[in-house]
Enzyme design. Sequence first.
Site, PDB file in Angstrom:
ATOM      1  N   ARG A 116       0.686  -1.203   0.080  1.00 40.61           N
ATOM      2  CA  ARG A 116      -0.019  -0.157   0.009  1.00 40.61           C
ATOM      3  C   ARG A 116       1.012   1.374   0.103  1.00 40.61           C
ATOM      4  O   ARG A 116       0.628   2.124  -0.722  1.00 40.61           O
ATOM      5  CB  ARG A 116      -0.891   0.088   1.185  1.00 40.61           C
ATOM      6  N   LYS A 137      -2.455   7.036   1.175  1.00 41.92           N
ATOM      7  CA  LYS A 137      -2.461   6.996   2.543  1.00 41.92           C
ATOM      8  C   LYS A 137      -1.163   8.382   2.611  1.00 41.92           C
ATOM      9  O   LYS A 137      -0.120   8.288   2.677  1.00 41.92           O
ATOM     10  CB  LYS A 137      -2.048   5.778   3.315  1.00 41.92           C
ATOM     11  N   GLU A 150     -16.273   6.184   5.330  1.00 40.43           N
ATOM     12  CA  GLU A 150     -15.559   5.465   6.345  1.00 40.43           C
ATOM     13  C   GLU A 150     -15.565   6.488   7.584  1.00 40.43           C
ATOM     14  O   GLU A 150     -16.402   7.414   7.530  1.00 40.43           O
ATOM     15  CB  GLU A 150     -14.122   5.487   5.907  1.00 40.43           C
TER      16      GLU A 150
HETATM   17  N1  PMP Z   1      -9.558   4.849   7.137  1.00 42.80           N
HETATM   18  C1  PMP Z   1      -8.544   5.854   7.233  1.00 42.80           C
HETATM   19  C2  PMP Z   1      -8.622   7.021   6.827  1.00 42.80           C
HETATM   20  C3  PMP Z   1      -7.226   5.621   7.988  1.00 42.80           C
HETATM   21  O1  PMP Z   1      -6.501   6.465   8.334  1.00 42.80           O
HETATM   22  C4  PMP Z   1      -7.113   4.224   8.466  1.00 42.80           C
HETATM   23  C5  PMP Z   1      -5.789   3.704   9.081  1.00 42.80           C
HETATM   24  N2  PMP Z   1      -5.670   4.635  10.440  1.00 42.80           N
HETATM   25  C6  PMP Z   1      -8.022   3.172   8.068  1.00 42.80           C
HETATM   26  C7  PMP Z   1      -9.131   3.654   7.423  1.00 42.80           C
HETATM   27  C8  PMP Z   1      -7.927   1.850   8.705  1.00 42.80           C
HETATM   28  O2  PMP Z   1      -6.709   1.144   7.757  1.00 42.80           O
HETATM   29  P1  PMP Z   1      -5.819   0.028   8.420  1.00 42.80           P
HETATM   30  O3  PMP Z   1      -6.553  -0.873   8.749  1.00 42.80           O
HETATM   31  O4  PMP Z   1      -4.890  -0.241   7.341  1.00 42.80           O
HETATM   32  O5  PMP Z   1      -5.333   0.569   9.658  1.00 42.80           O
END
Ligand code: PMP
Length: 290
Positions: free
Chosen positions: A52, A151, A184
């Site tokens: 990622r 990200k 989300e």
């Molecule tokens: N959505 C956002 C906006 C995030 O920043 C994150 C990570 N903290 C997640 C979802 C969850 O992703 P992950 O399970 O890869 O930590």
Amino acid sequence: MSKRIFLDGAFVDQENARVSVFDHGYLYGDGVFEGIRAYGGRIFRLDAHVDRLFASAKTVMLEIPYSKAEIIDLIREACRVNGLQDAYIRLVVSRGVGDLGLDPVKCPKPTVVIIADSITLYPDSLYRSGLKVCTSSIRRQRAEALNPQIKSLNYLNSILAKIEANQRGCQEVVMLSEEGFVAECSADNIFMVRGRKVITPAPHLGILLGITRSAVMDVARSAGYEVIETTFTRHELWNADEVFLTGTAAEIVSVVSIDERVVGDGKPGPVAADLLTGFRDLARRDGTLI
Ligand code: PMP
């Protein structure tokens, strides 16, 4: 105890881990990052995190000066030199030092930082009581503006939403897509449960494709739940049997109130608990050895 931080090719003491004020990560939020977790000596889904990171970097045309294999080794080393078996690892690649203009072409060398720290978990009481969340007036930005799949170091979209959550006494905040569908949260993905169905917003809605989201979908499928990625509104969310959030830091945490509507019976539900057990089990036996 002072931590050893990886910065630009070497491990240095925390006190000496300094980045220039001309770094475009600082001046413009120009860079990408990952938050990764290690459980009992194993780094969870490390390959997926590194993939990622490289995907985010490719989209913003940031060339990471290491191969994926080298980054993986450096992350393991960051845990080892700090004597950590359980850790939260922050990997940051910023555009590097340039001038005061935003042009990335003027930044010849990306800055690479790896911080491995012990984990600060959400208090246990939050898992027992469940979270209160609200919907933000701030929408997730559309992919054509800034794709939420990147990200990036630019988290103001989430931070503006988080400020609203703080003002309303909520621990997380639901963000909608531009069309008004549930997308989300500010730093977590969202799921709802209806009977034996575990339902989460589809990727096209503009979400970060969480590594925990994907692991939880795997755990749910092997536990015999039907996993559905789709489009839904807050009406469905408010009326779900259960709602829970997923993220590297949070793992799986139940939501018991959304926009002042009680979710289910107002207590963390059995499906979230079942999936959390499965997730923790997976995290402890599956992962790259430190
Ligand atoms: N959505 C956002 C906006 C995030 O920043 C994150 C990570 N903290 C997640 C979802 C969850 O992703 P992950 O399970 O890869 O930590």
